[in-house]
Design an enzyme around this catalytic site. Structure first.
Site, PDB file in Angstrom:
ATOM      1  N   CYS A   1       0.812  -1.223   0.000  1.00 10.42           N
ATOM      2  CA  CYS A   1       0.000   0.000   0.000  1.00 10.42           C
ATOM      3  C   CYS A   1       0.843   1.270   0.000  1.00 10.42           C
ATOM      4  O   CYS A   1       0.323   2.352  -0.246  1.00 10.42           O
ATOM      5  CB  CYS A   1      -0.952  -0.011   1.183  1.00 10.42           C
ATOM      6  SG  CYS A   1      -1.930  -1.502   1.257  1.00 10.42           S
TER       7      CYS A   1
ATOM      8  N   HIS B   1      -3.666   6.721   2.835  1.00 13.34           N
ATOM      9  CA  HIS B   1      -4.025   5.429   2.258  1.00 13.34           C
ATOM     10  C   HIS B   1      -5.420   5.036   2.751  1.00 13.34           C
ATOM     11  O   HIS B   1      -5.712   5.092   3.948  1.00 13.34           O
ATOM     12  CB  HIS B   1      -2.977   4.387   2.666  1.00 13.34           C
ATOM     13  CG  HIS B   1      -3.383   2.992   2.329  1.00 13.34           C
ATOM     14  ND1 HIS B   1      -3.883   2.649   1.096  1.00 13.34           N
ATOM     15  CD2 HIS B   1      -3.384   1.855   3.070  1.00 13.34           C
ATOM     16  CE1 HIS B   1      -4.169   1.370   1.095  1.00 13.34           C
ATOM     17  NE2 HIS B   1      -3.881   0.859   2.273  1.00 13.34           N
TER      18      HIS B   1
ATOM     19  N   ASN C   1     -10.071  -0.767   0.024  1.00  7.62           N
ATOM     20  CA  ASN C   1      -8.617  -0.612   0.053  1.00  7.62           C
ATOM     21  C   ASN C   1      -8.036  -1.177  -1.243  1.00  7.62           C
ATOM     22  O   ASN C   1      -8.079  -2.382  -1.477  1.00  7.62           O
ATOM     23  CB  ASN C   1      -8.078  -1.374   1.277  1.00  7.62           C
ATOM     24  CG  ASN C   1      -6.566  -1.336   1.389  1.00  7.62           C
ATOM     25  OD1 ASN C   1      -5.871  -0.920   0.471  1.00  7.62           O
ATOM     26  ND2 ASN C   1      -6.055  -1.790   2.521  1.00  7.62           N
TER      27      ASN C   1
HETATM   28  N1  ACO Z   1     -18.022  -9.497   9.398  1.00  7.17           N
HETATM   29  C1  ACO Z   1     -18.471  -9.811  10.626  1.00  7.17           C
HETATM   30  N2  ACO Z   1     -17.667 -10.125  11.643  1.00  7.17           N
HETATM   31  C2  ACO Z   1     -16.343 -10.110  11.406  1.00  7.17           C
HETATM   32  C3  ACO Z   1     -15.803  -9.799  10.155  1.00  7.17           C
HETATM   33  C4  ACO Z   1     -16.692  -9.483   9.120  1.00  7.17           C
HETATM   34  N3  ACO Z   1     -16.282  -9.162   7.874  1.00  7.17           N
HETATM   35  N4  ACO Z   1     -14.458  -9.874  10.226  1.00  7.17           N
HETATM   36  C5  ACO Z   1     -14.150 -10.224  11.486  1.00  7.17           C
HETATM   37  N5  ACO Z   1     -15.298 -10.362  12.199  1.00  7.17           N
HETATM   38  C6  ACO Z   1     -15.445 -10.724  13.592  1.00  7.17           C
HETATM   39  C7  ACO Z   1     -14.246 -11.449  14.147  1.00  7.17           C
HETATM   40  O1  ACO Z   1     -14.351 -12.832  13.866  1.00  7.17           O
HETATM   41  C8  ACO Z   1     -14.369 -11.159  15.621  1.00  7.17           C
HETATM   42  O2  ACO Z   1     -15.334 -12.034  16.157  1.00  7.17           O
HETATM   43  P1  ACO Z   1     -15.142 -12.632  17.631  1.00  7.17           P
HETATM   44  O3  ACO Z   1     -15.167 -11.442  18.557  1.00  7.17           O
HETATM   45  O4  ACO Z   1     -16.352 -13.518  17.781  1.00  7.17           O
HETATM   46  O5  ACO Z   1     -13.846 -13.350  17.613  1.00  7.17           O
HETATM   47  C9  ACO Z   1     -14.949  -9.746  15.657  1.00  7.17           C
HETATM   48  O6  ACO Z   1     -15.533  -9.525  14.359  1.00  7.17           O
HETATM   49  C10 ACO Z   1     -13.938  -8.668  15.929  1.00  7.17           C
HETATM   50  O7  ACO Z   1     -12.828  -8.867  15.083  1.00  7.17           O
HETATM   51  P2  ACO Z   1     -11.571  -7.926  15.142  1.00  7.17           P
HETATM   52  O8  ACO Z   1     -10.526  -8.431  14.197  1.00  7.17           O
HETATM   53  O9  ACO Z   1     -11.204  -7.693  16.571  1.00  7.17           O
HETATM   54  O10 ACO Z   1     -12.202  -6.560  14.560  1.00  7.17           O
HETATM   55  P3  ACO Z   1     -11.547  -5.150  14.486  1.00  7.17           P
HETATM   56  O11 ACO Z   1     -12.377  -4.161  15.163  1.00  7.17           O
HETATM   57  O12 ACO Z   1     -10.069  -5.185  14.800  1.00  7.17           O
HETATM   58  O13 ACO Z   1     -11.670  -4.818  12.934  1.00  7.17           O
HETATM   59  C11 ACO Z   1     -10.351  -4.762  10.951  1.00  7.17           C
HETATM   60  C12 ACO Z   1     -11.005  -5.628  11.978  1.00  7.17           C
HETATM   61  C13 ACO Z   1     -11.437  -3.973  10.207  1.00  7.17           C
HETATM   62  C14 ACO Z   1      -9.615  -5.656   9.965  1.00  7.17           C
HETATM   63  C15 ACO Z   1      -9.369  -3.771  11.623  1.00  7.17           C
HETATM   64  O14 ACO Z   1      -8.513  -4.458  12.502  1.00  7.17           O
HETATM   65  C16 ACO Z   1      -8.550  -3.033  10.636  1.00  7.17           C
HETATM   66  O15 ACO Z   1      -9.066  -2.269   9.832  1.00  7.17           O
HETATM   67  N6  ACO Z   1      -7.229  -3.182  10.652  1.00  7.17           N
HETATM   68  C17 ACO Z   1      -6.354  -2.540   9.705  1.00  7.17           C
HETATM   69  C18 ACO Z   1      -6.341  -3.372   8.489  1.00  7.17           C
HETATM   70  C19 ACO Z   1      -5.744  -2.677   7.318  1.00  7.17           C
HETATM   71  O16 ACO Z   1      -5.707  -1.479   7.250  1.00  7.17           O
HETATM   72  N7  ACO Z   1      -5.261  -3.493   6.412  1.00  7.17           N
HETATM   73  C20 ACO Z   1      -4.740  -3.036   5.199  1.00  7.17           C
HETATM   74  C21 ACO Z   1      -3.312  -2.726   5.271  1.00  7.17           C
HETATM   75  S1  ACO Z   1      -2.807  -2.202   3.747  1.00  7.17           S
HETATM   76  C22 ACO Z   1      -1.948  -3.374   2.887  1.00  7.17           C
HETATM   77  O17 ACO Z   1      -0.745  -3.334   2.873  1.00  7.17           O
HETATM   78  C23 ACO Z   1      -2.677  -4.459   2.129  1.00  7.17           C
END
Ligand code: ACO
Length: 321
Positions: free
Chosen positions: A111, A248, A278
């Protein structure tokens, strides 16, 4: 001599998938995705490829800049999802657009890739080696996503953005702060093809993108403000002097947290992630080109472009439009 962006362009696949569509594939909901990420819709490639989108974005940027492909000396494509392992996507774009005099290569910085490309192009232009460069960010992330993994498949989209950079007397790129931390490579990764030589065990599968979402979140919120402040300080510019901070487009909550840490109003942080998701290396140049197209950028505006991604990699670029 300075480096200035003089033209932008972008391309997105025709097909759009909203959150309800994804809810037919995995156990998720529009409510969860919007609340945790801000994403509502993403474009997914059907006919389009990384190369075809890069070519479209490049053609639009060249036309906008009024520069002929023949006059490009350096052609960089930032991508982690090229259509061919070799040759590079840049060489394929070179052939399609007729940039016959360019040296063409890809950059893999996920990214942050577009910013890495700008960093390299700026160095070549300032040193007088090339006068015009074309930097493209292009991705078909949908081909490296595990479409059964709800924690990643809802986040990403496909697309391409491009910018023409040229040598200029007037101010353009003012400063950059860029970095990598390979110690954390496993936080966000996609394994390549398995080795099928006669010495290796058979049965490996090509990898899909895996991510420790919370680690990436923490890294982004901590690192982006630091590199933005470094770029500002280096140029003697304050955050208040900046018209827009283009970050980003990974997650609305990351952008909001960065705005808070920088003490800047959220309105200065444009977003298109609700419509594009993204798009990795394509994210910043698509946003820049859309803002340019909408007439939001005026000559003399100070902009910050900042990205973060797999590697881990990050960067910030301060420029005067
Ligand atoms: N729909 C419903 N529930 C979901 C989903 C989904 N799509 N995805 C995960 N969950 C659930 C999980 O299983 C978990 O359930 P549990 O509590 O029963 O175990 C719960 O939701 C919470 O999951 P978390 O991972 O703790 O959720 P979080 O609030 O951290 O959000 C997210 C996840 C959106 C991925 C966040 O951590 C994030 O945005 N991180 C940054 C990611 C990012 O920017 N990545 C790109 C980098 S760029 C690159 O180089 C490609």
């Amino acid at each position: 001599m300075n480096t200035k962006i003089i033209g932008t362009g972008y391309d997105l696949p025709a097909f759009t998938a909203d959150n309800d569509y994804l809810a037919t594939l995995v156990d998720t909901s529009d409510e969860w995705i919007v609340e945790r990420t801000g994403i509502r819709v993403r474009h997914l490639a059907k006919e389009e490829t990384t190369t075809s989108m890069a070519v479209q974005a490049a053609r639009r940027a060249l036309e906008h800049a009024g520069v002929s492909a023949e006059d490009i000396g350096l052609l960089i494509v930032a991508t982690i999802t090229g259509d061919t392992e070799t040759p590079s996507t840049a060489c394929r774009v070179q052939a399609e657009i007729g940039a016959h005099k360019a040296v063409a290569f890809d950059i893999n910085a996920a990214c942050s890739g577009f910013l890495y490309g700008v960093h390299v192009a700026d160095a070549f232009i300032r040193s007088g080696i090339y006068r015009n460069a074309l930097v493209i960010g292009a991705e078909t992330l949908s081909k490296i996503i595990d479409w059964t993994d709800r924690s990643t498949c809802v986040l990403f989209g496909d697309g391409a953005g491009a910018a023409v950079l040229c040598a200029a007397e007037e101010p353009g790129i003012l400063s950059q702060s860029i970095g990598s931390n390979g110690d954390k490579w496993e936080v966000l990764a996609c394994q390549g093809r398995p080795n099928e030589n006669p010495l290796c065990e058979k049965g490996g599968k090509p990898g899909y993108l895996t991510m420790d979402g919370q680690e990436v979140f923490k890294f982004a919120v901590k690192t982006v403000p630091v590199c933005v402040e470094e770029a500002l300080e280096d140029a003697g510019v304050t955050a208040d002097d900046v018209k827009y901070f283009l970050l980003h487009q990974a997650n609305k909550r990351i952008i909001q947290a960065v705005a808070k840490r920088l003490g800047q109003p959220e309105e200065k942080f444009p977003m298109n992630l609700d419509q594009c998701g993204n798009t990795s290396a394509a994210s910043l140049p698509i946003l820049l080109a859309q803002m340019d197209e909408q007439g939001l950028l005026q000559k003399g505006d100070k902009l910050i472009l900042s990205g973060f991604g797999a590697g881990l990699t990050w960067g910030a670029c301060l420029l005067e439009w």
